[in-house]
Motif scaffolding. Structure first.
Motif, PDB file in Angstrom:
ATOM      1  N   ASN A  34       0.791  -1.238   0.000  1.00 38.38           N
ATOM      2  CA  ASN A  34       0.000   0.000   0.000  1.00 38.38           C
ATOM      3  C   ASN A  34       0.823   1.287   0.000  1.00 38.38           C
ATOM      4  O   ASN A  34       0.283   2.367  -0.172  1.00 38.38           O
ATOM      5  CB  ASN A  34      -0.924   0.010   1.226  1.00 38.38           C
ATOM      6  N   CYS A  35       2.129   1.154   0.236  1.00 33.95           N
ATOM      7  CA  CYS A  35       2.997   2.322   0.378  1.00 33.95           C
ATOM      8  C   CYS A  35       2.945   3.203  -0.880  1.00 33.95           C
ATOM      9  O   CYS A  35       2.903   2.707  -2.009  1.00 33.95           O
ATOM     10  CB  CYS A  35       4.428   1.872   0.638  1.00 33.95           C
ATOM     11  N   LEU A  36       2.938   4.509  -0.650  1.00 34.58           N
ATOM     12  CA  LEU A  36       2.882   5.453  -1.774  1.00 34.58           C
ATOM     13  C   LEU A  36       4.246   5.584  -2.459  1.00 34.58           C
ATOM     14  O   LEU A  36       4.323   5.908  -3.627  1.00 34.58           O
ATOM     15  CB  LEU A  36       2.393   6.825  -1.288  1.00 34.58           C
ATOM     16  N   ASN A  37       5.329   5.381  -1.688  1.00 37.97           N
ATOM     17  CA  ASN A  37       6.681   5.488  -2.263  1.00 37.97           C
ATOM     18  C   ASN A  37       7.537   4.266  -1.936  1.00 37.97           C
ATOM     19  O   ASN A  37       8.533   4.403  -1.231  1.00 37.97           O
ATOM     20  CB  ASN A  37       7.405   6.730  -1.712  1.00 37.97           C
ATOM     21  N   PRO A  38       7.122   3.095  -2.367  1.00 34.44           N
ATOM     22  CA  PRO A  38       7.915   1.918  -1.994  1.00 34.44           C
ATOM     23  C   PRO A  38       9.326   1.984  -2.578  1.00 34.44           C
ATOM     24  O   PRO A  38       9.523   2.528  -3.658  1.00 34.44           O
ATOM     25  CB  PRO A  38       7.127   0.756  -2.605  1.00 34.44           C
TER      26      PRO A  38
ATOM     27  N   PRO B  32       8.509  -1.006   2.258  1.00 34.19           N
ATOM     28  CA  PRO B  32       7.677   0.164   2.547  1.00 34.19           C
ATOM     29  C   PRO B  32       8.561   1.332   2.974  1.00 34.19           C
ATOM     30  O   PRO B  32       9.616   1.101   3.573  1.00 34.19           O
ATOM     31  CB  PRO B  32       6.812  -0.308   3.727  1.00 34.19           C
ATOM     32  N   CYS B  33       8.137   2.566   2.658  1.00 32.09           N
ATOM     33  CA  CYS B  33       8.985   3.708   3.020  1.00 32.09           C
ATOM     34  C   CYS B  33       8.861   4.041   4.507  1.00 32.09           C
ATOM     35  O   CYS B  33       9.758   4.611   5.101  1.00 32.09           O
ATOM     36  CB  CYS B  33       8.639   4.932   2.176  1.00 32.09           C
ATOM     37  N   ASN B  34       7.731   3.647   5.094  1.00 36.69           N
ATOM     38  CA  ASN B  34       7.450   3.913   6.516  1.00 36.69           C
ATOM     39  C   ASN B  34       7.355   5.404   6.832  1.00 36.69           C
ATOM     40  O   ASN B  34       7.389   5.787   7.992  1.00 36.69           O
ATOM     41  CB  ASN B  34       8.493   3.247   7.428  1.00 36.69           C
ATOM     42  N   GLU B  35       7.248   6.229   5.818  1.00 40.70           N
ATOM     43  CA  GLU B  35       7.174   7.677   6.053  1.00 40.70           C
ATOM     44  C   GLU B  35       5.953   8.328   5.390  1.00 40.70           C
ATOM     45  O   GLU B  35       5.502   9.381   5.826  1.00 40.70           O
ATOM     46  CB  GLU B  35       8.454   8.360   5.555  1.00 40.70           C
ATOM     47  N   CYS B  36       5.444   7.705   4.334  1.00 42.31           N
ATOM     48  CA  CYS B  36       4.299   8.310   3.660  1.00 42.31           C
ATOM     49  C   CYS B  36       3.072   8.237   4.572  1.00 42.31           C
ATOM     50  O   CYS B  36       3.082   7.575   5.600  1.00 42.31           O
ATOM     51  CB  CYS B  36       4.030   7.621   2.329  1.00 42.31           C
ATOM     52  N   GLU B  37       2.011   8.900   4.147  1.00 40.98           N
ATOM     53  CA  GLU B  37       0.799   8.974   4.958  1.00 40.98           C
ATOM     54  C   GLU B  37       0.242   7.585   5.277  1.00 40.98           C
ATOM     55  O   GLU B  37      -0.145   7.285   6.402  1.00 40.98           O
ATOM     56  CB  GLU B  37      -0.236   9.767   4.156  1.00 40.98           C
ATOM     57  N   ILE B  38       0.200   6.740   4.230  1.00 41.79           N
ATOM     58  CA  ILE B  38      -0.343   5.389   4.403  1.00 41.79           C
ATOM     59  C   ILE B  38       0.507   4.601   5.406  1.00 41.79           C
ATOM     60  O   ILE B  38      -0.010   4.001   6.346  1.00 41.79           O
ATOM     61  CB  ILE B  38      -0.366   4.664   3.033  1.00 41.79           C
ATOM     62  N   CYS B  39       1.831   4.598   5.187  1.00 40.42           N
ATOM     63  CA  CYS B  39       2.726   3.861   6.084  1.00 40.42           C
ATOM     64  C   CYS B  39       2.572   4.349   7.518  1.00 40.42           C
ATOM     65  O   CYS B  39       2.474   3.552   8.451  1.00 40.42           O
ATOM     66  CB  CYS B  39       4.187   4.019   5.654  1.00 40.42           C
ATOM     67  N   LYS B  40       2.528   5.668   7.688  1.00 42.40           N
ATOM     68  CA  LYS B  40       2.431   6.240   9.040  1.00 42.40           C
ATOM     69  C   LYS B  40       1.161   5.774   9.743  1.00 42.40           C
ATOM     70  O   LYS B  40       1.204   5.332  10.891  1.00 42.40           O
ATOM     71  CB  LYS B  40       2.476   7.770   8.972  1.00 42.40           C
TER      72      LYS B  40
HETATM   73 ZN   LIG Z   1       5.159   4.408   2.540  1.00 44.04          ZN
END
Ligand SMILES: [Zn+2]
Length: 465
Positions: A63-67, A72-80
């Motif tokens: 689901n990450c916006l910037n994988p 996962p980036c763990n920083e985008c809105e979805i990850c957060k």
């Molecule tokens: Zn992300």
């Protein structure tokens, strides 16, 4: 040092932080990079092997916006939001507490709707083998034709309990036990980042104790540092997790492998008097005997010090090797007998004495019980009175800690045949050593004393072999 929730703090957030499951994480990353994510996964493996952690990372990665390279980036809105647990499109369900068909029906209705924020709705169902049959059938319908925007990640410690129909619809990954070396490596990182000073030997013990489960390893580490010391030492770990000193293990094992019942009694009393947790001790004893067997083929037993290994080698010289193997099975049985027993001390003590008496290719206890069952009908008319006498005798012996006699007599029949005459009818399986023990003067004195207590007067005793 303040208590820190290390497990939560150091739960891997990326595939590359995972320990000991490289094959799985690499495969998943490749799937993500190539957009070939499956709609149903089954993660199977022991406790603490990383199933749920991997599921959570996968749920974010899809689901990450910037994988980044499958991570996962763990920083985008979805990850957060996912990390905070507020992303409604990722659901975690514990099948152990929600095993009903209704819960799965809810899911079936929900999956028809497209995700609210994310690309995929992800359902992580933990301990999925706990679902009821009805719930499995409901789940199956969804797995047969999953909507494109839905991913199921089923996790279980017992895949063999899953219906084949479910298994056949999932892409399966088997998580292996994490090796001692991998656990040590991870613990070192955690300690370094948390400014925890710890002895290398202490780390090895934690890793060994955790039996391939990272979560258990971290929780042992947590218990040690929350006890408030600057440097965690091997001794502390042993104290906290209750590892009995090796001396106890050596002595008890020696009594068993040399068929020395009196020593077994003495040593088991020492263990009890030292206030050891008997469940932990017996568990450690099973491991110790297993390690002795291992020691015959390998010297790579990291938990022991050199001088301890030397003592173990000495013991091996005295030991009957066949008996060692049998002991592992017998002690495991004793361990489970003790687990639910209220009178652990008695089970422990009689269990060890029994094992010390048993020669190689021992007579299984079930035979003795079977034999008793076969003789039961003849005595049925007077069974209650006799049983009471026998129970009184055994209780008296137990109270005075005469456990060898207790063990022998619990496999014998005690019958009052005349007003002042008692017959003790020994089991056919009574061996020579026990016979000799019963013939000793002090044994006869003991029996007379016990009978006097039970019957309230002096009794004549006759042995029937
Ligand atoms: Zn992300």
């Amino acid at each position: 040092m303040a208590y820190v929730a290390l497990y939560r703090k150091f739960r891997p957030q990326k595939f590359e932080d995972m320990v000991g499951q490289e094959y799985i994480t690499k495969t998943l990353k490749n799937q993500l990079i190539n957009s070939r994510v499956a709609h149903a996964y089954l993660f199977s493996g022991g406790r603490g092997s990383g199933k749920t952690t991997t599921a959570k990372i996968l749920a974010r990665a899809v689901n990450c916006l910037n994988p980044i390279n499958g991570e996962p980036c763990n920083e985008c809105e979805i990850c957060k939001h996912a990390l905070e647990g507020t992303l409604t499109d990722i659901s975690e369900i514990d099948a152990a507490s929600n095993n009903g068909v209704d819960n799965i029906r809810d899911i079936r209705e929900e999956v028809e709707f497209i995700p609210t924020n994310a690309k995929y709705r992800v359902y992580i169902i933990d301990e999925v083998h706990m679902l009821s049959t009805g719930a499995f059938n409901a789940l199956l319908k969804t797995l047969e034709e999953p909507p494109k925007h839905v991913i199921f990640i089923l996790a279980t410690t017992e895949p063999q309990k899953l219906p084949i129909t479910i298994l056949s619809r999932c892409q399966r990954f088997d998580f292996k036990r994490i090796s001692i070396e991998d656990i040590v490596r991870r613990l070192k990182i955690i300690c370094a980042e948390s400014n925890i000073e710890i002895e290398e030997s202490a780390l090895k013990i934690i890793a060994k104790m955790s039996d391939g489960a990272m979560r258990d390893a971290i929780s042992i580490l947590e218990r040690c540092i929350s006890s408030g010391t600057d440097k965690v030492t091997e001794e502390q770990i042993k104290e906290i997790v209750g590892i009995p000193e090796i001396e106890y293990l050596l002595e008890v094992t020696e009594s068993l492998v040399t068929n020395n019942a009196e020593k077994a009694l003495m040593e088991s009393e020492k263990v009890i008097n030292a206030g050891k947790d008997l469940d932990v001790f017996i568990w450690e004893l099973v491991k110790f005997v297993r390690d002795l067997v291992m020691l015959q083929v390998s010297t790579d037993l990291v938990i022991y010090k050199d001088e301890e290994l030397a003592k173990m080698q000495d013991l091996l010289k005295k030991a009957n090797k066949d008996k060692l193997l049998e002991l592992i099975a017998e002690l495991s049985k004793l361990q489970s007998d003790m687990k639910w027993a209220t009178d652990k001390e008695v089970i422990f003590e009689t269990g060890l004495i029994r094992l010390a008496y048993q020669k190689v290719l021992m007579q299984p206890m079930t035979n003795v019980i079977q034999e008793k069952a076969n003789t039961a009908p003849q005595a049925s008319a007077v069974v209650s009175a006799e049983d009471k006498v026998k129970q009184d005798v055994l209780t008296t012996l137990k109270e005075s800690h005469k456990m060898i006699m207790h063990t022998i007599l619990s496999n014998s029949d005690i019958q009052k045949v005349e007003d002042d005459l008692v017959h003790i009818i020994f089991s056919k399986t009574l061996d020579e050593m026990n016979k000799q023990y019963m013939q000793k003067d002090e044994s006869k004195v003991l029996i007379k004393e016990v009978m006097k207590k039970v019957f309230g007067k002096d009794m004549r005793i006759k042995y029937v072999f």
